[in-house]
Design a protein around this motif. Sequence first.
Motif, PDB file in Angstrom:
ATOM      1  N   GLY A 152     -46.512  49.081  23.466  1.00  0.00           N
ATOM      2  CA  GLY A 152     -45.776  47.968  24.049  1.00  0.00           C
ATOM      3  C   GLY A 152     -46.045  46.657  23.348  1.00  0.00           C
ATOM      4  N   ALA A 153     -45.101  45.754  23.440  1.00  0.00           N
ATOM      5  CA  ALA A 153     -45.168  44.480  22.723  1.00  0.00           C
ATOM      6  C   ALA A 153     -46.388  43.663  23.101  1.00  0.00           C
ATOM      7  N   TYR A 154     -46.872  43.799  24.341  1.00  0.00           N
ATOM      8  CA  TYR A 154     -47.976  42.964  24.806  1.00  0.00           C
ATOM      9  C   TYR A 154     -49.338  43.385  24.271  1.00  0.00           C
ATOM     10  N   VAL A 155     -49.502  44.682  23.956  1.00  0.00           N
ATOM     11  CA  VAL A 155     -50.840  45.170  23.630  1.00  0.00           C
ATOM     12  C   VAL A 155     -50.918  45.994  22.353  1.00  0.00           C
ATOM     13  N   LYS A 156     -49.785  46.283  21.724  1.00  0.00           N
ATOM     14  CA  LYS A 156     -49.820  47.136  20.533  1.00  0.00           C
ATOM     15  C   LYS A 156     -50.565  46.450  19.395  1.00  0.00           C
ATOM     16  N   LYS A 157     -51.075  47.259  18.498  1.00  0.00           N
ATOM     17  CA  LYS A 157     -51.721  46.723  17.307  1.00  0.00           C
ATOM     18  C   LYS A 157     -50.643  46.188  16.379  1.00  0.00           C
ATOM     19  N   LEU A 158     -50.773  44.938  15.996  1.00  0.00           N
ATOM     20  CA  LEU A 158     -49.734  44.278  15.225  1.00  0.00           C
ATOM     21  C   LEU A 158     -49.964  44.443  13.728  1.00  0.00           C
TER      22      LEU A 158
END
Length: 561
Positions: free
Chosen positions: A427-433
């Motif tokens: 998910g956008a809030y917690v994924k590794k960027l």
Amino acid sequence: MLFYDFEVFVEDWMVVIMDSDSHSTNIIVNDTKKFIDFYHQHESDIWVGYNSRHYDQYIAKAIIAGFEPQEMNNWVIEENKMGWQFSRSLFKIQFYNFDIMTQRGQSLKQLEGFMGDSVEETSVDFTINRKLTDEEIEEVIHYCTHDVEETINVFMARQEEFQTTIGLVNEFNLPIKYVTKTKAQLSAIILEAKQPESERDDEMDISFPDTLDIHKYADVKTFYENTRDYEQTYTKEIAGVKHIFAWGGLHGAKENYHGKGTIINVDVGSYYPTIMIRYGYTSRNIRDPQKYANIRKTRLEYKKQGDPRQGPYKIVLNSTYGAMKDKYNGLYDPRQANNVCVGGMLLLLDLIEKLEPYVELVQSNTDGLYIRLLNDDDFDTIDDICYEWETRTGMGLDFHYFDEVFQKDVNNYIMIDRESGTVKTKGAYVKKLSDLDYDLPIVNKALVDYFVEGTPIEETINECNDLRQFQRVVKLSYKFDGASLGNQRIQGKVQRVFASKNQSAARLYKVKQGHLEKISYTPEHVFIDNGNVSNKKIPTELDRGWYIRLAKTRAKDFGGF
């Protein structure tokens, strides 16, 4: 390999070409002969661009074919037509273009913003109805050169995209000209798929796997038997979790959920490809359906041996389902695509029905489930249920274990196995960027560190001194006229904004037909830095408190606080 970018104005055009072999840069302005001569010297090279599949390659081909680049530019930009429709003469031109853009609508400037590089754009208006001055040409060349350099950076970050395409071409003995194709297009070519001359009218004639064994939730199957409209959905509570049954895969999850215990990810391996083979749901356009099955068999053999050649075979297997929904692809067969999707949902529903007495359903998704055991002593029973389901349906299941979950919804969660130290985020809030997806990274890090390590959110945010970690990269779509800082219009569709402690600082808005609209997850007071922010220190103006408040709000959505 050549990296290139065209810029076309009303009475001028230019192209910047960088040669990765000779490390040379070629700049051509309004010189048709020079470009055609260069092309003939590099006719067998691969030309790499960003969004070049839809634009730049056709500007190049138009020039080579004797047309003015402005004609093609107007055709594609103003008239919104496909470049290949412009003239049959373009088909005769050999031009090995590779497009490194992987997500439609994601601009190069947006990626430049994520990477921390400058996103400043030329001030020269592309609609100027006159010849450009020397100064204007020089400015455009400067920014065009920058974009080619950034295209190289994107290519380096996405080398796997190129390698898999080349792998498909080489492994299946295709002509090098097919490097221009998408993976879905290549899959259709490899499978020798061709659409029928007359259009089928059986799109909603759903058939079901003959191994289905659903009783408690049989009404869901009835819904798909009777519906003939994609707009129709069916809402049903399944194992205590609300599910909305539609046409895009199974989705249901406990929201704002925190759970501990024995949590198992029951994952179906290669789900859609296996369904297609097991139940005869491959595209009817494939000349020999057995070829798809043989590709899967070869891929599994290579995978077992640790042979990297399994990669291209996996691409064909996984691209086929999506291609069956693309009316421009040889594999297009919407009935079979519906059979795969609906069959996949109902088979998982079948499994949920059998597991329900022994587990808490945490979430269900397209190709698997997350369940929490109600009693650890029931593990053998659950294992037996899964084995029976595998044997009956022809699917294969993998188990992955966790002991704690924080979940916002089906698309946003943190799964933790504290014994092994494994953490799975989605998910956008917690994924590794990654460098090409780097928006509000400090907030993501603060959330994950809080849930996994127990680190206070304030500690993570207050101790960071890298400005790029706090960036919010805003890209305005074509639907908007531009951006405005307060009531002042500013240049550029991409802006890199930061929260400001200055109470007199304005808010960033998007402008549509003269009206200002707020942009999600942007502060009330901002400062903008569209230059290079890599390794840039944080100014005193940065409002860390805004990021702390945002992180805490998001943490509540995950069942924290």
